[in-house]
Design a protein around this motif. Structure first.
Motif, PDB file in Angstrom:
ATOM      1  N   ASN A   8      10.285  13.402 -17.726  1.00 31.81           N
ATOM      2  CA  ASN A   8      11.000  12.122 -17.895  1.00 31.81           C
ATOM      3  C   ASN A   8      10.529  11.362 -19.142  1.00 31.81           C
ATOM      4  O   ASN A   8      11.330  10.737 -19.833  1.00 31.81           O
ATOM      5  N   THR A   9       9.230  11.451 -19.466  1.00 37.27           N
ATOM      6  CA  THR A   9       8.706  10.788 -20.666  1.00 37.27           C
ATOM      7  C   THR A   9       9.324  11.404 -21.921  1.00 37.27           C
ATOM      8  O   THR A   9       9.804  10.696 -22.810  1.00 37.27           O
ATOM      9  N   LEU A  10       9.314  12.734 -21.979  1.00 39.42           N
ATOM     10  CA  LEU A  10       9.844  13.398 -23.164  1.00 39.42           C
ATOM     11  C   LEU A  10      11.335  13.125 -23.309  1.00 39.42           C
ATOM     12  O   LEU A  10      11.828  12.794 -24.393  1.00 39.42           O
ATOM     13  N   SER A  11      12.054  13.188 -22.197  1.00 43.81           N
ATOM     14  CA  SER A  11      13.495  12.980 -22.221  1.00 43.81           C
ATOM     15  C   SER A  11      13.845  11.593 -22.743  1.00 43.81           C
ATOM     16  O   SER A  11      14.727  11.420 -23.580  1.00 43.81           O
ATOM     17  N   LYS A  12      13.133  10.582 -22.245  1.00 44.03           N
ATOM     18  CA  LYS A  12      13.384   9.198 -22.668  1.00 44.03           C
ATOM     19  C   LYS A  12      13.165   9.040 -24.179  1.00 44.03           C
ATOM     20  O   LYS A  12      13.966   8.405 -24.876  1.00 44.03           O
ATOM     21  N   ASN A  13      12.087   9.637 -24.675  1.00 44.75           N
ATOM     22  CA  ASN A  13      11.770   9.465 -26.093  1.00 44.75           C
ATOM     23  C   ASN A  13      12.712  10.254 -27.004  1.00 44.75           C
ATOM     24  O   ASN A  13      12.997   9.823 -28.117  1.00 44.75           O
ATOM     25  N   ILE A  14      13.183  11.400 -26.537  1.00 44.60           N
ATOM     26  CA  ILE A  14      14.182  12.138 -27.322  1.00 44.60           C
ATOM     27  C   ILE A  14      15.437  11.271 -27.477  1.00 44.60           C
ATOM     28  O   ILE A  14      16.002  11.154 -28.564  1.00 44.60           O
ATOM     29  N   SER A  15      15.866  10.629 -26.376  1.00 47.49           N
ATOM     30  CA  SER A  15      17.059   9.776 -26.452  1.00 47.49           C
ATOM     31  C   SER A  15      16.890   8.666 -27.487  1.00 47.49           C
ATOM     32  O   SER A  15      17.841   8.297 -28.163  1.00 47.49           O
ATOM     33  N   ILE A  16      15.683   8.133 -27.594  1.00 47.69           N
ATOM     34  CA  ILE A  16      15.452   7.060 -28.580  1.00 47.69           C
ATOM     35  C   ILE A  16      15.594   7.592 -30.008  1.00 47.69           C
ATOM     36  O   ILE A  16      16.354   7.054 -30.802  1.00 47.69           O
ATOM     37  N   VAL A  17      14.895   8.666 -30.347  1.00 49.67           N
ATOM     38  CA  VAL A  17      14.960   9.123 -31.746  1.00 49.67           C
ATOM     39  C   VAL A  17      16.323   9.723 -32.087  1.00 49.67           C
ATOM     40  O   VAL A  17      16.723   9.719 -33.247  1.00 49.67           O
ATOM     41  N   GLN A  18      17.063  10.206 -31.079  1.00 55.99           N
ATOM     42  CA  GLN A  18      18.414  10.721 -31.359  1.00 55.99           C
ATOM     43  C   GLN A  18      19.310   9.641 -31.953  1.00 55.99           C
ATOM     44  O   GLN A  18      20.281   9.940 -32.639  1.00 55.99           O
ATOM     45  N   LYS A  19      19.008   8.357 -31.670  1.00 49.31           N
ATOM     46  CA  LYS A  19      19.820   7.279 -32.248  1.00 49.31           C
ATOM     47  C   LYS A  19      19.681   7.211 -33.765  1.00 49.31           C
ATOM     48  O   LYS A  19      20.500   6.586 -34.433  1.00 49.31           O
ATOM     49  N   GLY A  20      18.647   7.825 -34.303  1.00 53.09           N
ATOM     50  CA  GLY A  20      18.463   7.822 -35.752  1.00 53.09           C
ATOM     51  C   GLY A  20      19.148   8.994 -36.429  1.00 53.09           C
ATOM     52  O   GLY A  20      19.191   9.069 -37.658  1.00 53.09           O
ATOM     53  N   ILE A  21      19.679   9.924 -35.635  1.00 54.51           N
ATOM     54  CA  ILE A  21      20.237  11.161 -36.206  1.00 54.51           C
ATOM     55  C   ILE A  21      21.747  11.057 -36.315  1.00 54.51           C
ATOM     56  O   ILE A  21      22.417  10.670 -35.360  1.00 54.51           O
ATOM     57  N   SER A  22      22.268  11.372 -37.486  1.00 51.28           N
ATOM     58  CA  SER A  22      23.708  11.301 -37.699  1.00 51.28           C
ATOM     59  C   SER A  22      24.314  12.678 -37.552  1.00 51.28           C
ATOM     60  O   SER A  22      23.744  13.674 -37.992  1.00 51.28           O
ATOM     61  N   SER A  23      25.486  12.747 -36.903  1.00 52.67           N
ATOM     62  CA  SER A  23      26.146  14.048 -36.771  1.00 52.67           C
ATOM     63  C   SER A  23      26.809  14.443 -38.087  1.00 52.67           C
ATOM     64  O   SER A  23      27.256  15.562 -38.250  1.00 52.67           O
ATOM     65  N   LYS A  24      26.853  13.488 -39.033  1.00 54.45           N
ATOM     66  CA  LYS A  24      27.581  13.762 -40.280  1.00 54.45           C
ATOM     67  C   LYS A  24      26.665  14.091 -41.456  1.00 54.45           C
ATOM     68  O   LYS A  24      27.082  14.060 -42.586  1.00 54.45           O
ATOM     69  N   THR A  25      25.404  14.393 -41.152  1.00 51.59           N
ATOM     70  CA  THR A  25      24.471  14.653 -42.247  1.00 51.59           C
ATOM     71  C   THR A  25      24.869  15.909 -43.030  1.00 51.59           C
ATOM     72  O   THR A  25      25.409  16.857 -42.482  1.00 51.59           O
ATOM     73  N   THR A  26      24.600  15.902 -44.329  1.00 49.53           N
ATOM     74  CA  THR A  26      24.887  17.085 -45.147  1.00 49.53           C
ATOM     75  C   THR A  26      23.633  17.939 -45.318  1.00 49.53           C
ATOM     76  O   THR A  26      23.693  19.039 -45.847  1.00 49.53           O
ATOM     77  N   LEU A  27      22.480  17.428 -44.869  1.00 48.48           N
ATOM     78  CA  LEU A  27      21.223  18.154 -44.975  1.00 48.48           C
ATOM     79  C   LEU A  27      20.903  18.712 -43.587  1.00 48.48           C
ATOM     80  O   LEU A  27      20.525  17.970 -42.684  1.00 48.48           O
TER      81      LEU A  27
END
Lengths: 368, 368
Positions: A8-27
């Motif tokens: 549950n700790t890992l899952s919660k923190n993955i959800s937080i950093v996923q907000k910084g990731i764009s699906s439209k990145t070119t890199l």
């Protein structure tokens, strides 16, 4: 790298950093989460280079190391695992081996060396602000940032700090939202923060009562929430001088129940949205505001009880812009100030001097 | 026409008949709701000519009459009005005048004469069935109807009644779902009901304990829920003889906790969905079922405790089809029967003989 961490700790923190990731990145590497395990801490990082989010959590580190794991599949796997301890192991060929309960996954990671470095923020100036206050300031203004990129500076909100007071302002050429707050900091700061950054900060802020530390450099802002750090580029350029736009004089002052006017405009806009501009007309006279709207499919007439001080007025608006402001106000009553039907209307909560919403009228053919 | 009716009653009934209206109709009048006021009753009707829904409710009728009102704008307006009495008046030019509290709407209606007549159902045969039983029968089978139109008959479910027993069966060439129930009716009925009709009936059925009366003609079915009546065309053609497909013999019989196998397949399918066919492999041996899946991004290995009676077996499935069946089962444990890795697997709740789910395996290159 080899770690052991509760699901549950890992899952919660993955959800937080996923907000910084764009699906439209070119890199392609930026579709991944940077996972770093050192000193019995696990650090996760997601970024699209404009916005970066880092979280740090306690973790049993059996062997230190780092890797990059595809954000989507990593998040999906961890979320679906049962709430036991997860063992995660990465070999020198970047094979990631995840076990938990009766489940075992092998996926391919990427070398951490390919992951870009997040900007180092050397604290030039900083202040602290309570989480709930920051969250509220963002909620009441960020929706008024420009959505189109023709004037990039307006896609951000201006944060202006001086004399123990902070102002957050957003405007898009049709309306302006301004929230003031007192904070214990008397240096001068004037930066424009991307609207997307503010939205993500607001989504990550929990309702705990502690403070957020906000740090600045000339090009970046950093929100330190404790275990989570959000950094973002600032927007470059000159923001409009918003103080010139807000005039305190008025010729008509209306006091009205927030829910009454909000619901009436919502109903009127059912027909307005079928026409152009979401046009609704306000006819303010004595103790009534008559709200009307016409379109090909019909017309609507709403009758709202008000207190009026000053002149009668007939004025029209794009209903969406008025509603956005009313929805940002929690108070039971609002004050609406008008000068003429070509000047902006200023909306304020009746019991709160710190919030100002300004909306431009639409010129009515019949009143020009 | 002139009526007075509480907002919440009208709003609820509009939502029901809207389920009968298709946004894709080519006949513009069918975008409307037929509103009829007679004998202190208000009748609302929505149809796409395949499926028709009528509701009837008590209402103060001041002047009798009928009209057709655009479904979308009518629903939007009524839902947004406050919960007071609504006055609705229609003049001879089809102008509809709606007032409620401080709100007043004028919209243009259409002549009721343009609205097509719903088929008259002369009861040829009928039986009654408890609402919750019908709802459950639909829920456990309708998802297995074919979604593509290449074999139209399979987009419906077969209802077969005889000897005090009803069977509802859906199949799409990859899996079959069959639910049996005993009902107090011993005539023979064999009809194919469109999947869409069944889905809408299930959505409208509330959880009250009373009965639904189901009536048939050679071309139509009618569900009488009391205040709401749903009628639908039946599908024409010969349904597959499903009894030939279901074989009760087996060489391997597995008993497993429903949640264990469901969650394991869900995790395995995270990788399976990246490959073709959502392929997951079951390796059944002794007291273990090993579920594996491979794709370009990695592999997964799930280990599920089972009770096995009979032979070991290795067999592969499209994970979606197995999961659909497991999700339709409420029991804590399921029985899975296998003959060989090219014969279908039959899944049943351990404690319920009345439900059968059959799923075809995918041939594995390595085991052929």
């Amino acid at each position: 790298m080899k770690i052991k961490i509760p699901q549950n700790t890992l899952s919660k923190n993955i959800s937080i950093v996923q907000k910084g990731i764009s699906s439209k990145t070119t890199l392609p590497i930026l579709n991944g989460i940077l996972v770093e395990a050192y000193d019995n801490k696990l650090k996760l990082t997601g970024t699209d280079l404009e916005l970066g989010i880092e979280t740090q959590l306690d973790c049993e580190v059996i062997e230190e190391g780092k890797t990059v794991i595809s954000s989507k599949i990593f998040g999906d796997i961890i979320r679906k695992l049962p709430n036991y301890d997860i063992n995660l192991e990465v070999d020198t060929s970047h094979n990631i081996h995840i076990t938990c309960g009766h489940s075992e996954f092998n996926i391919l990671g990427h070398p951490a060396e390919e992951y870009p470095e997040l900007p180092k923020i050397n604290e030039e100036s900083s202040f602290e602000i309570p989480k709930d206050l920051l969250k509220n300031m963002i909620k009441q203004t960020v929706f008024a940032t420009a959505q189109d990129e023709t004037r990039p500076i307006l896609t951000g909100a201006l944060l202006e700090v001086k004399d123990n007071s902070a102002a957050l302002v957003a405007l898009d050429g049709y309306r302006l939202a301004l929230k003031n707050s007192s904070i214990p900091y008397d240096n001068n700061i004037k930066v424009v923060i991307p609207g997307k950054t503010l939205s993500e900060v607001s989504r990550i802020l929990d309702d705990e009562e502690n403070n957020v530390k906000i740090m600045f450099t000339s090009s970046h802002i950093l929100f330190n929430l404790g275990d989570t750090i959000i950094n973002s580029r600032l927007l470059e350029g000159q923001f409009l001088n918003y103080k010139d736009i807000i005039r305190n004089e008025y010729k008509s002052k209306v006091i009205v129940k927030t829910s009454d006017i909000k619901e009436s405009i919502e109903r009127a806009s059912l027909l307005a949205r079928e026409g152009r501009n979401n046009l609704v007309k306000f006819d303010i006279k004595d103790d009534k505001m008559i709200i009307t709207s016409n379109s090909e499919i019909g017309n609507v007439h709403e009758d709202v009880d008000i207190e009026l001080e000053g002149d009668d007025i007939v004025i029209a608006f794009n209903s969406k812009y008025v509603l956005d402001g009313l929805k940002a106000i929690d108070s039971d009553e609002v004050i609406m100030n008008f000068i003429s039907n070509v000047n902006p209307c200023i909306i304020k909560p009746k019991d709160d001097e710190n919030y100002t919403y300004l909306v431009l009228p639409v010129r009515l053919a019949e009143v020009n």
